[in-house]
Write a protein that holds these residues in place. Sequence first.
Motif, PDB file in Angstrom:
ATOM      1  N   ASP A  19       0.815  -1.227   0.000  1.00 42.39           N
ATOM      2  CA  ASP A  19       0.000   0.000   0.000  1.00 42.39           C
ATOM      3  C   ASP A  19       0.844   1.270   0.000  1.00 42.39           C
ATOM      4  O   ASP A  19       0.299   2.379  -0.124  1.00 42.39           O
ATOM      5  N   LYS A  20       2.134   1.131   0.141  1.00 43.20           N
ATOM      6  CA  LYS A  20       3.020   2.297   0.265  1.00 43.20           C
ATOM      7  C   LYS A  20       2.876   3.257  -0.911  1.00 43.20           C
ATOM      8  O   LYS A  20       2.896   4.483  -0.738  1.00 43.20           O
ATOM      9  N   ALA A  21       2.699   2.718  -2.117  1.00 39.34           N
ATOM     10  CA  ALA A  21       2.636   3.570  -3.314  1.00 39.34           C
ATOM     11  C   ALA A  21       1.485   4.565  -3.233  1.00 39.34           C
ATOM     12  O   ALA A  21       1.617   5.719  -3.684  1.00 39.34           O
ATOM     13  N   LYS A  22       0.350   4.169  -2.682  1.00 36.13           N
ATOM     14  CA  LYS A  22      -0.802   5.066  -2.605  1.00 36.13           C
ATOM     15  C   LYS A  22      -0.969   5.676  -1.224  1.00 36.13           C
ATOM     16  O   LYS A  22      -1.838   6.530  -1.029  1.00 36.13           O
ATOM     17  N   ASN A  23      -0.127   5.250  -0.286  1.00 39.48           N
ATOM     18  CA  ASN A  23      -0.259   5.715   1.090  1.00 39.48           C
ATOM     19  C   ASN A  23       0.782   6.809   1.357  1.00 39.48           C
ATOM     20  O   ASN A  23       0.605   7.949   0.959  1.00 39.48           O
ATOM     21  N   GLU A  24       1.898   6.480   1.936  1.00 46.87           N
ATOM     22  CA  GLU A  24       2.913   7.496   2.227  1.00 46.87           C
ATOM     23  C   GLU A  24       3.800   7.811   1.037  1.00 46.87           C
ATOM     24  O   GLU A  24       4.480   8.837   1.008  1.00 46.87           O
ATOM     25  N   GLY A  25       3.816   6.896   0.025  1.00 47.61           N
ATOM     26  CA  GLY A  25       4.608   7.137  -1.169  1.00 47.61           C
ATOM     27  C   GLY A  25       6.087   6.840  -0.954  1.00 47.61           C
ATOM     28  O   GLY A  25       6.507   6.452   0.126  1.00 47.61           O
ATOM     29  N   PRO A  26       6.875   7.024  -2.002  1.00 51.39           N
ATOM     30  CA  PRO A  26       6.491   7.463  -3.343  1.00 51.39           C
ATOM     31  C   PRO A  26       5.764   6.357  -4.108  1.00 51.39           C
ATOM     32  O   PRO A  26       5.612   5.250  -3.602  1.00 51.39           O
ATOM     33  N   ALA A  27       5.363   6.674  -5.329  1.00 52.54           N
ATOM     34  CA  ALA A  27       4.703   5.671  -6.159  1.00 52.54           C
ATOM     35  C   ALA A  27       5.713   4.744  -6.821  1.00 52.54           C
ATOM     36  O   ALA A  27       5.444   3.554  -7.003  1.00 52.54           O
ATOM     37  N   ALA A  28       6.872   5.299  -7.173  1.00 53.15           N
ATOM     38  CA  ALA A  28       7.876   4.501  -7.882  1.00 53.15           C
ATOM     39  C   ALA A  28       9.194   5.259  -7.911  1.00 53.15           C
ATOM     40  O   ALA A  28       9.251   6.469  -7.630  1.00 53.15           O
ATOM     41  N   TRP A  29      10.237   4.534  -8.249  1.00 56.96           N
ATOM     42  CA  TRP A  29      11.529   5.113  -8.608  1.00 56.96           C
ATOM     43  C   TRP A  29      11.813   4.723 -10.056  1.00 56.96           C
ATOM     44  O   TRP A  29      11.496   3.607 -10.468  1.00 56.96           O
ATOM     45  N   VAL A  30      12.415   5.632 -10.802  1.00 59.43           N
ATOM     46  CA  VAL A  30      12.731   5.381 -12.206  1.00 59.43           C
ATOM     47  C   VAL A  30      14.224   5.576 -12.432  1.00 59.43           C
ATOM     48  O   VAL A  30      14.817   6.560 -11.958  1.00 59.43           O
ATOM     49  N   ILE A  31      14.829   4.642 -13.152  1.00 57.83           N
ATOM     50  CA  ILE A  31      16.206   4.781 -13.638  1.00 57.83           C
ATOM     51  C   ILE A  31      16.105   4.915 -15.155  1.00 57.83           C
ATOM     52  O   ILE A  31      15.828   3.929 -15.849  1.00 57.83           O
ATOM     53  N   PRO A  32      16.258   6.122 -15.697  1.00 63.59           N
ATOM     54  CA  PRO A  32      16.047   6.324 -17.133  1.00 63.59           C
ATOM     55  C   PRO A  32      17.018   5.496 -17.977  1.00 63.59           C
ATOM     56  O   PRO A  32      18.199   5.356 -17.638  1.00 63.59           O
TER      57      PRO A  32
ATOM     58  N   VAL B 103      11.724  -5.387 -10.421  1.00 68.05           N
ATOM     59  CA  VAL B 103      12.065  -4.251 -11.276  1.00 68.05           C
ATOM     60  C   VAL B 103      11.417  -4.484 -12.638  1.00 68.05           C
ATOM     61  O   VAL B 103      11.449  -5.594 -13.177  1.00 68.05           O
ATOM     62  N   ASN B 104      10.815  -3.443 -13.188  1.00 70.15           N
ATOM     63  CA  ASN B 104      10.139  -3.492 -14.481  1.00 70.15           C
ATOM     64  C   ASN B 104      10.865  -2.603 -15.489  1.00 70.15           C
ATOM     65  O   ASN B 104      11.702  -1.772 -15.118  1.00 70.15           O
ATOM     66  N   ARG B 105      10.513  -2.781 -16.768  1.00 65.71           N
ATOM     67  CA  ARG B 105      11.023  -1.898 -17.815  1.00 65.71           C
ATOM     68  C   ARG B 105       9.847  -1.346 -18.604  1.00 65.71           C
ATOM     69  O   ARG B 105       8.887  -2.085 -18.943  1.00 65.71           O
ATOM     70  N   LEU B 106       9.927  -0.054 -18.901  1.00 64.74           N
ATOM     71  CA  LEU B 106       8.880   0.592 -19.692  1.00 64.74           C
ATOM     72  C   LEU B 106       8.831  -0.006 -21.095  1.00 64.74           C
ATOM     73  O   LEU B 106       9.871  -0.192 -21.752  1.00 64.74           O
ATOM     74  N   SER B 107       7.617  -0.253 -21.560  1.00 56.85           N
ATOM     75  CA  SER B 107       7.453  -0.831 -22.897  1.00 56.85           C
ATOM     76  C   SER B 107       7.656   0.198 -23.992  1.00 56.85           C
ATOM     77  O   SER B 107       8.050  -0.151 -25.118  1.00 56.85           O
ATOM     78  N   SER B 108       7.379   1.467 -23.715  1.00 54.51           N
ATOM     79  CA  SER B 108       7.509   2.518 -24.722  1.00 54.51           C
ATOM     80  C   SER B 108       7.800   3.834 -24.021  1.00 54.51           C
ATOM     81  O   SER B 108       7.671   3.944 -22.798  1.00 54.51           O
ATOM     82  N   GLU B 109       8.160   4.828 -24.798  1.00 53.72           N
ATOM     83  CA  GLU B 109       8.397   6.151 -24.216  1.00 53.72           C
ATOM     84  C   GLU B 109       7.128   6.626 -23.518  1.00 53.72           C
ATOM     85  O   GLU B 109       6.026   6.519 -24.056  1.00 53.72           O
ATOM     86  N   THR B 110       7.294   7.166 -22.322  1.00 53.49           N
ATOM     87  CA  THR B 110       6.131   7.528 -21.507  1.00 53.49           C
ATOM     88  C   THR B 110       6.402   8.850 -20.788  1.00 53.49           C
ATOM     89  O   THR B 110       7.463   9.025 -20.193  1.00 53.49           O
TER      90      THR B 110
ATOM     91  N   ALA C 232      11.691   4.435 -23.609  1.00 54.07           N
ATOM     92  CA  ALA C 232      11.414   3.004 -23.534  1.00 54.07           C
ATOM     93  C   ALA C 232      12.622   2.290 -22.931  1.00 54.07           C
ATOM     94  O   ALA C 232      13.772   2.666 -23.169  1.00 54.07           O
ATOM     95  N   GLY C 233      12.347   1.271 -22.174  1.00 54.31           N
ATOM     96  CA  GLY C 233      13.418   0.508 -21.542  1.00 54.31           C
ATOM     97  C   GLY C 233      13.857   1.037 -20.196  1.00 54.31           C
ATOM     98  O   GLY C 233      14.686   0.413 -19.528  1.00 54.31           O
ATOM     99  N   SER C 234      13.325   2.188 -19.772  1.00 50.87           N
ATOM    100  CA  SER C 234      13.678   2.714 -18.449  1.00 50.87           C
ATOM    101  C   SER C 234      13.239   1.723 -17.375  1.00 50.87           C
ATOM    102  O   SER C 234      12.201   1.059 -17.488  1.00 50.87           O
ATOM    103  N   TYR C 235      14.040   1.633 -16.337  1.00 52.12           N
ATOM    104  CA  TYR C 235      13.743   0.717 -15.241  1.00 52.12           C
ATOM    105  C   TYR C 235      12.762   1.383 -14.272  1.00 52.12           C
ATOM    106  O   TYR C 235      12.969   2.529 -13.862  1.00 52.12           O
ATOM    107  N   ILE C 236      11.724   0.662 -13.885  1.00 51.04           N
ATOM    108  CA  ILE C 236      10.717   1.158 -12.959  1.00 51.04           C
ATOM    109  C   ILE C 236      10.722   0.269 -11.720  1.00 51.04           C
ATOM    110  O   ILE C 236      10.532  -0.958 -11.826  1.00 51.04           O
ATOM    111  N   VAL C 237      10.959   0.874 -10.562  1.00 45.64           N
ATOM    112  CA  VAL C 237      10.878   0.159  -9.293  1.00 45.64           C
ATOM    113  C   VAL C 237       9.594   0.619  -8.613  1.00 45.64           C
ATOM    114  O   VAL C 237       9.525   1.703  -8.029  1.00 45.64           O
ATOM    115  N   ARG C 238       8.563  -0.194  -8.736  1.00 50.92           N
ATOM    116  CA  ARG C 238       7.246   0.161  -8.208  1.00 50.92           C
ATOM    117  C   ARG C 238       7.262   0.033  -6.685  1.00 50.92           C
ATOM    118  O   ARG C 238       7.885  -0.858  -6.117  1.00 50.92           O
TER     119      ARG C 238
END
Length: 1017
Positions: free
Chosen positions: A429-442, A465-472, A486-492
């Motif tokens: 619940d941290k993403a919607k509670n105290e946050g942050p929502a995510a960290w991004v490594i471009p 760890v996720n990767r963006l499917s397209s430029e966002t 695209a390809g940026s790493y997303i740590v939700r």
Amino acid sequence: MIGIMRKIALCLAVAFSLAAADKKTVKPPAPAPQKIDEAYSAKIKQYTTEPFFLTELVDHLPASDTVPSPEKVLGYVIGTPNKLTYTKDINRYLRELEKASKRVKVFSIGRSEEGREMILAAVSDEANIARLDHYKDITARLADPRKTSREEADRLIAEGLPLYWASGSIHSTETGSPEMLMELAYRIAVEDSPLIENIRKHSIVLITPVSEVDGRDREVDVYNYRKENPGKPAPNLVYWGKYVAHDNNRDAIGMALALTRNMMGAFLQFHPTVLHDLHESVPFLYVSTGMGPYNAWLDPLVVDEWQKMAYVDIEELTKRGVPGVWTHGYYDGWAPNYMFYIANGHNSIGRFYETFGGGGADTGERTVPASSTSRTWFRPNPPLPRVNWSIRNNINLQESGMLFAMNNVATERKTFLENFYLKSKRSVDKAKNEGPAAWVIPSDDPRPGECAEVVNLLRLQGVEVNRLSSETEVPITADKKQKFPAGSYIVRMDQPYSRMADMLLDTQFYNINDPPPYDDTGWTLGPMHNITTVRVTRPEILQASMTTLSDPARPQGGVSGSATAAAYLVNHNADNILATFRFRLKDVHMFAAEDAFKAEDRSFNAGSFIIQADGNPADLRSRLESAAAATGVTAVSAAAVPTVAMHELAAPRIALVHTWTNTQNEGWYRVAFDRLQIPYDYISDQKLRDISDLRARYDVILFAPVGGTAQRIVNGSAGRGEPIPWKKSALTPNLGDAPDQTDDIRGAMELQGLLNVTKFIDAGGLFITITGNASIPIDYGIIEGVTITPAPDLHARGTVLGTTIADKRSPIAYGYGDKLPVYFNQAPVFSVAAGGFGGRGGGGGGGRGGRGGRGAAAGAATAAEEGANRPTGRGRPEEQDIPQGRPLQMASAARGPAQPGEDSTLGDVGGGGGGGGRGGAALPPELRPRVVVRFAPEDELFVSGMLAGGRALANTPAVVDVPRGKGHVLLFANNPMWRNETQGSYFLLFNAMMNYDHLGVGVQPAPASGRGRRGGQ
């Protein structure tokens, strides 16, 4: 007729009633009391020095006709004076226990760097062990509330069992816990007392008897040597594991050591409720809670659990008259680099004991420091001022405390499992509670290798760890958007281990008015790796299209362009994979561009590798393709050799120097070199004394950090008495596995070594010092123009600070931008004499500011202006701390300046002023120190951690290149290779090494006046 039937029924009822009454009065025979191993029990009492160091839980050992006690396998009772057990025999005993009892199952969880096995033994009721996989599945499902509903969780909690994991002897000189854990395993498997039966029935005990298996065996060797040679001096434990000593319990961030990775892997397999690490230091039994400040990213529930569990152990032992059981006044709870953060950072409970050490397995009188015997609120039942102490005392206290703790968890199993699930859910619940929502490594970060390194480190921690499917393009704050390729790493942050990721990626702030830190205060991964990380507080990022990584991240390397090329070009981006690439192709001639240039429609930085076809093997492209694919480096073929000044790039012969007094910090350099496949010779400082022509063997000598004054380092330990060997023998077989051996650890480089090093430098070699051992060339006059300045008002304990590249033309700075965060720990503070220079982008001179005034008053005012009147926690000084586990909207407004009658929460301290340079004639240009990197101006100095009195450090040199003869001495005030955390500054070393014979490139002519520019103006 009816009356007769009633009479018959009544008679039958009476008869049945009487029969039932007779049946009730017949009791089965009481079970016979469990047999006691009388001889073993007698030894326990004999080896315990005072009855108040013994409890009814451990004053005996049950006997078994089928299950062997430790004595039956080892040949001696646990706690026997002068007896320590090797790892292989500890493992052998637990496997014998497994053979004899269906209540025990042993798992291998990995091997050390030297090949010794680490094990985990599960001990519980026979039925529980038979269904161990089922209970592991329950804890795994409770660990991920995304897959487990509240209703299902209730069912799992009712059915599940807590897992209590005890881990021994991560610190090799702390010898009691491996012995105790063998006896504990036997006791839980065999004893039928109500307390043990409760533990066995309602929990599963996990035991890793030794986590530092290499160091344990060497400690037993050294102890046996001392006992066999009572009249001779014995060596200290120079080497614990292959790489580091005490710092093996500071690897939970960098995860460089096999023991840390093995423990982390076992945690992710079992998801234990508690990880209890066993240590020895303070008297008599300290139960961990810490003094604070506590880690700001933990769920408050785990902090509450520390306290509740501690006072259960303390109360039970205190009720039994055991003196000196206490909590609070030791350790802080801030940094997540300790091994038990494998649990704390993953929604479980990490805790530890500190018991009084025993000097191996000795018995003797001990004087307890007055600071440990005073009665205070957290120690109302203090230790005695003098005690006859034995290893059996140590074992009794550890074992008794752990049994009470395990019984508490077994009894309150539903509460502990409920909290485990709840902490996991609050993490999701941290993403919607105290946050942050995510960290991004471009994905367009200039250092893809280091981005992959950070991602893989997080994945080792169990973080998804996720990767963006397209430029966002998404909002990252309420008033700012950012576009990520695209390809940026997303740590939700809506995942179970979001807290661990957040505490590693976020910024730390440590208020100097809090208790002094126990260890590092800052560790933010992005700056330490010199990569970009973006904190996203808005939730829209979570709706972007992305895929979860299932394999390790790695940059895609290769060779692009025409198959026929005059040269191949590799852009220098200070990514550490470039060093691996260069040394992998050490027989290939490469050149370093001395300026930036353009070729093949691309831009290349200064220092970029130019690999000409002419003069290289015919199969050059094939070699490059293989090396590029293996390392992730990209090479571009060019139709023509670029017209840019260049010099040959070396693959130098490197010596990494250690002392025989301490190998702690240099071990992190070996970790870095080995992981990146950088070849080196590992030599003791005695070799500097014994090898007269060092230049014939080496191009670079790296003297990694070691504590002490210059005189202490140069002289080493006293040469009086008999030789003290550190080598393999029949009595010490495991010393031969250590990284180095010697017939005599006494002595060091000595004055002859200084002369040999000086000749090495004069003949064209590069001599590198790290932090405090810069005092060697400074104090002994090998170099001129640099001094170490006291800075008593500076508070920068284990922190991340900003620097600027002062001389961009220096080869040491190749691949770097304008700024670089570095790790710094309090000292040294360099001053460069007038006449030193910094090339482009910075000057020499003092650069320290003027005299007079309130010292660092300007710094304190700046902090107040930035709103730094705040507690220790997350974020920069001007940011607001965020309590965890509750909505962000509940946070109060940032506190303003202290009002009359209030205490300020932050106070800066006075900082030294100081003049510019020293008097006297200016150094000639060829001898002037060259400031390559300097600490940032005061208002840009803080990156993460603790900083006060920063004026004393602002604008001072951080990396100084001092020419001498044909060679150079390179001084680092920062530590560029620290605990596998500072990869962003590694290439300062690699640049210096690969360009060791061209470090004069880019030197600017001295000003006509002979004076250097003023720094920081």
